[in-house]
Structures are given as structure tokens and as C-alpha cells.
Scaffold this motif. Structure first.
Motif, PDB file in Angstrom:
ATOM      1  N   UNK A 101      -4.127  77.238  26.298  1.00 20.60           N
ATOM      2  CA  UNK A 101      -5.161  77.737  25.397  1.00 20.60           C
ATOM      3  C   UNK A 101      -4.627  78.111  24.028  1.00 20.60           C
ATOM      4  N   UNK A 102      -3.313  78.381  23.925  1.00 13.56           N
ATOM      5  CA  UNK A 102      -2.770  78.788  22.637  1.00 13.56           C
ATOM      6  C   UNK A 102      -2.545  77.598  21.713  1.00 13.56           C
ATOM      7  N   UNK A 103      -2.666  76.386  22.251  1.00 16.48           N
ATOM      8  CA  UNK A 103      -2.356  75.203  21.447  1.00 16.48           C
ATOM      9  C   UNK A 103      -3.498  74.921  20.490  1.00 16.48           C
ATOM     10  N   UNK A 104      -3.163  74.682  19.234  1.00 16.75           N
ATOM     11  CA  UNK A 104      -4.178  74.358  18.234  1.00 16.75           C
ATOM     12  C   UNK A 104      -4.059  72.892  17.872  1.00 16.75           C
ATOM     13  N   UNK A 105      -5.005  72.402  17.153  1.00 15.82           N
ATOM     14  CA  UNK A 105      -4.996  71.013  16.762  1.00 15.82           C
ATOM     15  C   UNK A 105      -6.102  70.238  17.444  1.00 15.82           C
ATOM     16  N   UNK A 106      -6.208  68.998  17.114  1.00 19.20           N
ATOM     17  CA  UNK A 106      -7.289  68.168  17.613  1.00 19.20           C
ATOM     18  C   UNK A 106      -7.208  67.993  19.124  1.00 19.20           C
ATOM     19  N   UNK A 107      -8.311  68.159  19.781  1.00 17.97           N
ATOM     20  CA  UNK A 107      -8.353  67.957  21.232  1.00 17.97           C
ATOM     21  C   UNK A 107      -8.140  66.492  21.594  1.00 17.97           C
ATOM     22  N   UNK A 108      -8.383  65.630  20.635  1.00 15.81           N
ATOM     23  CA  UNK A 108      -8.243  64.201  20.901  1.00 15.81           C
ATOM     24  C   UNK A 108      -6.797  63.724  20.878  1.00 15.81           C
ATOM     25  N   UNK A 109      -5.896  64.572  20.415  1.00 21.23           N
ATOM     26  CA  UNK A 109      -4.488  64.183  20.395  1.00 21.23           C
ATOM     27  C   UNK A 109      -3.839  64.499  21.732  1.00 21.23           C
ATOM     28  N   UNK A 110      -3.100  63.567  22.302  1.00 20.79           N
ATOM     29  CA  UNK A 110      -2.440  63.842  23.582  1.00 20.79           C
ATOM     30  C   UNK A 110      -1.255  64.804  23.457  1.00 20.79           C
ATOM     31  N   UNK A 111      -0.832  65.099  22.236  1.00 22.37           N
ATOM     32  CA  UNK A 111       0.379  65.888  22.029  1.00 22.37           C
ATOM     33  C   UNK A 111       0.264  67.271  22.645  1.00 22.37           C
ATOM     34  N   UNK A 112      -0.879  67.900  22.575  1.00 28.20           N
ATOM     35  CA  UNK A 112      -1.005  69.271  23.051  1.00 28.20           C
ATOM     36  C   UNK A 112      -1.141  69.415  24.554  1.00 28.20           C
ATOM     37  N   UNK A 113      -1.277  68.311  25.241  1.00 27.45           N
ATOM     38  CA  UNK A 113      -1.486  68.353  26.690  1.00 27.45           C
ATOM     39  C   UNK A 113      -0.130  68.276  27.388  1.00 27.45           C
ATOM     40  N   UNK A 114       0.243  69.346  28.062  1.00 30.03           N
ATOM     41  CA  UNK A 114       1.580  69.443  28.643  1.00 30.03           C
ATOM     42  C   UNK A 114       1.661  68.865  30.050  1.00 30.03           C
ATOM     43  N   UNK A 115       0.559  68.865  30.764  1.00 34.02           N
ATOM     44  CA  UNK A 115       0.571  68.431  32.158  1.00 34.02           C
ATOM     45  C   UNK A 115      -0.462  67.322  32.356  1.00 34.02           C
ATOM     46  N   UNK A 116      -0.052  66.294  33.083  1.00 31.68           N
ATOM     47  CA  UNK A 116      -0.882  65.104  33.276  1.00 31.68           C
ATOM     48  C   UNK A 116      -0.955  64.731  34.752  1.00 31.68           C
ATOM     49  N   UNK A 117      -2.091  64.180  35.130  1.00 33.68           N
ATOM     50  CA  UNK A 117      -2.209  63.609  36.450  1.00 33.68           C
ATOM     51  C   UNK A 117      -1.708  62.176  36.470  1.00 33.68           C
ATOM     52  N   UNK A 118      -1.756  61.569  37.642  1.00 31.49           N
ATOM     53  CA  UNK A 118      -1.281  60.191  37.798  1.00 31.49           C
ATOM     54  C   UNK A 118      -2.334  59.158  37.425  1.00 31.49           C
ATOM     55  N   UNK A 119      -3.582  59.584  37.410  1.00 32.00           N
ATOM     56  CA  UNK A 119      -4.650  58.679  37.013  1.00 32.00           C
ATOM     57  C   UNK A 119      -5.414  58.113  38.197  1.00 32.00           C
ATOM     58  N   UNK A 120      -6.626  57.686  37.918  1.00 34.33           N
ATOM     59  CA  UNK A 120      -7.464  57.024  38.908  1.00 34.33           C
ATOM     60  C   UNK A 120      -8.089  55.793  38.259  1.00 34.33           C
ATOM     61  N   UNK A 121      -8.095  54.698  38.986  1.00 37.06           N
ATOM     62  CA  UNK A 121      -8.568  53.431  38.436  1.00 37.06           C
ATOM     63  C   UNK A 121     -10.087  53.359  38.467  1.00 37.06           C
ATOM     64  N   UNK A 122     -10.658  52.968  37.348  1.00 35.58           N
ATOM     65  CA  UNK A 122     -12.097  52.701  37.256  1.00 35.58           C
ATOM     66  C   UNK A 122     -12.264  51.227  36.910  1.00 35.58           C
ATOM     67  N   UNK A 123     -12.971  50.520  37.757  1.00 34.05           N
ATOM     68  CA  UNK A 123     -13.221  49.097  37.553  1.00 34.05           C
ATOM     69  C   UNK A 123     -14.721  48.875  37.446  1.00 34.05           C
ATOM     70  N   UNK A 124     -15.138  48.204  36.398  1.00 36.98           N
ATOM     71  CA  UNK A 124     -16.557  47.965  36.151  1.00 36.98           C
ATOM     72  C   UNK A 124     -16.782  46.457  36.125  1.00 36.98           C
ATOM     73  N   UNK A 125     -17.618  45.990  37.035  1.00 41.01           N
ATOM     74  CA  UNK A 125     -17.911  44.554  37.098  1.00 41.01           C
ATOM     75  C   UNK A 125     -19.158  44.243  36.285  1.00 41.01           C
ATOM     76  N   UNK A 126     -19.163  43.080  35.657  1.00 45.39           N
ATOM     77  CA  UNK A 126     -20.308  42.703  34.821  1.00 45.39           C
ATOM     78  C   UNK A 126     -21.329  41.908  35.608  1.00 45.39           C
TER      79      UNK A 126
END
Length: 126
Positions: A101-126
Motif C-alpha cells: 500500500x505504500x507504493x506510489x505510481x501508476x497502478x498499470x506499471x508492473x514495477x510496484x508489484x512485488x509478488x506474482x502468481x504463476x498465472x492461469x490460461x484463458x483461451x477464447x475460441x472464435x
């Protein structure tokens, strides 16, 4: 340090919906802003949405405004991304991230995010 784990990804037809969850362990999320990013093959990681540590403010990339909603439930130590009207171009690995919460700056920048998950795949068929 916060350990994050995403779930809820999968295969969906264009126009469909998915709800991603980001469960935290190790520390409580109530002092962290939360963000969702995505990365498609051959492309850079891009910002999708964020929510302030109080939950009072949300931020979205232009390409998801009106379709995606970020939320949080600190009692469950979980953040969510509701994705509606999915398009084939939304296909990517979606990652959640925690920003102190003490981190300032744009929320859209990944720089302020210290901890990350591994991710989940999203697949969209047309």
C-alpha cells in the motif's frame, strides 16, 4: 511475502464469461493493492486491471473497460477478475500481483508489484 495462486481460467467461446480468482497465503491482502496482468505468446506483459488496497478505487486498461470487473474480498484473502464478453484477443495467461500500500505510481506499471502468481490460461475460441 505473499504467495498468490490464480484459478478459474479455461476455454470459453467468444462472448462468454469467466471469473478468475487470486487466492493469497502467507500474509493478509488488506494492506496490498491487487492487479491483474496478462501475457500472450510473443507479446509483452500488459496491464489489465487493478484495485486499491482499500477497495475504493479501480483501474482498467482501455481494452477491457465495460467488460471486466476487478474486486476483492479481504475476508477470503482473495481478489477476482470477472471477465464478460470475451474476445479471441483476450486469450493469454492471466497473472495476479500484489502491491504494497505504500507504493506510489501508476497502478498499470508492473514495477510496484512485488509478488506474482504463476498465472492461469484463458483461451477464447472464435
Amino acid at each position: 511475502q505473499v504467495q498468490l495462486g490464480e484459478s478459474g481460467g479455461g476455454l470459453v467461446q467468444a462472448g462468454g464469461s469467466l471469473r478468475l480468482s487470486c487466492a493469497a497465503s502467507g500474509r493478509t491482502l488488506n494492506t496490498y493493492a491487487m492487479g491483474w496482468f496478462r501475457q500472450a505468446p510473443g507479446k509483452e506483459r500488459e496491464f489489465v486491471a487493478a484495485i486499491s488496497w482499500t477497495g475504493d478505487n479501480t483501474y482498467y486498461a482501455d481494452f477491457v473497460k465495460g467488460r471486466f470487473t476487478i474486486s476483492r474480498d479481504d475476508a477470503k484473502n482473495t481478489a477476482y477478475l470477472q471477465m464478460n464478453s470475451l474476445k479471441p484477443e483476450d486469450m493469454a495467461v492471466y497473472l495476479c500481483a500484489a502491491r504494497p500500500r505504500f507504493w506510489s505510481g501508476a497502478y498499470s506499471s508492473p514495477i510496484g508489484y512485488h509478488d506474482w502468481g504463476q498465472g492461469t490460461q484463458v483461451t477464447v475460441s472464435s
